[in-house]
Enzyme design. Structure first.
Site, PDB file in Angstrom:
ATOM      1  N   GLU A 111       0.849  -1.192   0.000  1.00 31.79           N
ATOM      2  CA  GLU A 111       0.000   0.000   0.000  1.00 31.79           C
ATOM      3  C   GLU A 111       0.883   1.240   0.000  1.00 31.79           C
ATOM      4  O   GLU A 111       2.114   1.151   0.014  1.00 31.79           O
ATOM      5  CB  GLU A 111      -0.942  -0.019   1.216  1.00 31.79           C
ATOM      6  N   ARG A 266      -0.473   9.040   2.783  1.00 34.90           N
ATOM      7  CA  ARG A 266      -1.869   9.473   2.674  1.00 34.90           C
ATOM      8  C   ARG A 266      -2.055  10.990   2.714  1.00 34.90           C
ATOM      9  O   ARG A 266      -2.844  11.542   1.957  1.00 34.90           O
ATOM     10  CB  ARG A 266      -2.688   8.846   3.807  1.00 34.90           C
ATOM     11  N   HIS A 327     -10.583   9.775   8.453  1.00 33.39           N
ATOM     12  CA  HIS A 327     -10.434   8.325   8.510  1.00 33.39           C
ATOM     13  C   HIS A 327      -9.907   7.822   9.847  1.00 33.39           C
ATOM     14  O   HIS A 327     -10.414   6.851  10.389  1.00 33.39           O
ATOM     15  CB  HIS A 327      -9.498   7.885   7.382  1.00 33.39           C
ATOM     16  N   ARG A 362      -0.566   8.104  10.037  1.00 38.97           N
ATOM     17  CA  ARG A 362      -0.432   6.649  10.136  1.00 38.97           C
ATOM     18  C   ARG A 362      -0.082   6.000   8.804  1.00 38.97           C
ATOM     19  O   ARG A 362      -0.693   6.301   7.785  1.00 38.97           O
ATOM     20  CB  ARG A 362      -1.732   6.042  10.677  1.00 38.97           C
TER      21      ARG A 362
END
Length: 385
Positions: A111, A266, A327, A362
């Site tokens: 990812e 992210r 999120h 994160r």
């Protein structure tokens, strides 16, 4: 109604469940959850769970976690999480969790912000697979009682230590006296208009901790996920897992041009999307899975495929509109490496806690792992007392 127990656990996601599974069997445990047992964010986790593949992977896994967190991570916590990861996976397999395999060996996916594939997964519903299996194990325990639709309203403090909680449900108010209390009540998504979280997760433990002068940390560290399915309907946003981009999905502007490296951290991808939306005068950008073979989509992302189809999009044939949404919460109730808060006999685990693993942002698929590593440490600490 007064209840006397050894340990009360507030929350039934992976952190609460893993705590219960690792507490001594002679401890009487009460678990409460604000909604039903399936309505924890742990059930919603799609992508997977990180694991240290072998010793040669340690340095890059450590660096990936630190880099994503802008080097504001607590190094000791990152080390504990990575070193504990294989044991956690072995335990999960022992509990019946099924991770994707190829030729009898674990299959790993990658990812955003990971330098290599190190994520185990179960289709695109890894959180549901793990949490449901843990819940089934906890339900077998004779020493555990679970109350659904029961909300914590306060903790009980006496001489500077926690001696239990106050709660309420449809039957009235509860006073729960406990030798130790574990807060595992999840994130803060219910406070946001666009969030991937369940709306009842509103940071109750944080508000209560603030009232009692319990140390909090990094309350401004809120993660926005870059890709959730755009919708004009109110309510929770459907997450389009980062592993979709890890397997080759790309982001396009309104002219169908790529505008960012999809595998950056992210927060970087989110910023690029917001800037592109402003340039385009649009409320979303496009995500295309055209580079992922159809059979791979059906095998690895069946849940995402089906949900998008229900919303009118066939991801095997067309782009889908995506938008960033709240999120994950990296801040929370400060805890030490054994998940102890600044108040005696009070522990915090999972998203409501802040042990410093995630820093300011994160790394993908570290959340389920971190929750279980430090939930286990809390339970073991209580067991040693």
């Amino acid at each position: 109604m007064k209840i006397y127990t050894d340990v009360v656990i507030v929350g039934t996601g992976v952190a609460g469940l893993f705590s219960a599974l690792h507490l001594p069997s002679d401890k009487k445990i009460l678990m409460i959850t604000k909604s039903d047992l399936e309505s924890s964010d742990s059930f919603l986790a799609q992508g997977g769970i990180c694991v240290l593949r072998d010793e040669s992977d340690y340095d890059s896994y450590f660096e990936d976690t630190m880099k994503a967190g802008h080097y504001e991570n607590r190094r000791e916590s990152v080390d504990i999480m990575i070193r504990s990861s294989r044991d956690i996976i072995n335990e999960l397999v022992g509990y019946g969790v099924e991770f994707e395999k190829k030729d009898g060996e674990f299959e790993y996916t990658r990812e955003g912000a990971h330098s290599k594939p190190r994520i185990l997964f179960h289709e695109d519903i890894t959180g549901k697979e793990i949490t449901s299996k843990l819940l089934a194990q906890v339900k077998k325990l004779d020493n555990v009682t679970i109350y659904e639709y029961t909300a914590m309203t306060d903790i009980i403090e006496e001489d500077g230590r926690c001696i239990g909680i106050l709660a309420e449900n449809e039957h009235g108010k509860l006073t729960v006296y406990a030798e130790n209390t574990i807060l595992a009540s999840g994130g803060i998504g219910g406070k946001y208009k666009h969030s991937t979280n369940f709306p009842h997760l509103t940071g109750d433990a944080l508000d209560i901790s603030k009232k009692h002068g319990i140390r909090l940390e990094h309350l401004d560290y809120v993660q926005i996920h870059p890709t959730t399915l755009y919708s004009e309907k109110p309510g929770r946003r459907f997450l389009i897992s980062e592993s979709v981009r890890g397997e080759g999905a790309v982001l396009y502007n309104k002219k169908k041009e790529r505008f960012v490296d999809e595998l950056l951290p992210r927060d970087v991808v989110t910023k690029a999307i917001h800037e592109q939306m402003e340039k385009d005068g649009s409320e979303y950008v496009w995500l295309s899975m055209e580079h992922i073979p159809k059979e791979e989509i059906m095998k690895h992302f069946p849940n995402i495929y089906q949900h998008c189809l229900e919303e009118g999009y066939d991801v095997t044939k067309e782009c889908i509109p995506v938008v960033p949404a709240q999120h994950y919460f990296m801040g929370g109730i400060w805890v030490d490496s054994d998940s102890r808060t600044s108040m005696d006999h009070l522990y915090a685990v999972g998203e409501t806690s802040c042990n410093g693993v995630h820093g300011a942002n994160r790394l993908a698929s570290n959340s389920l792992l971190e929750s279980m590593v430090f939930a286990k440490r809390a339970a073991q600490k209580i067991g040693r007392l």
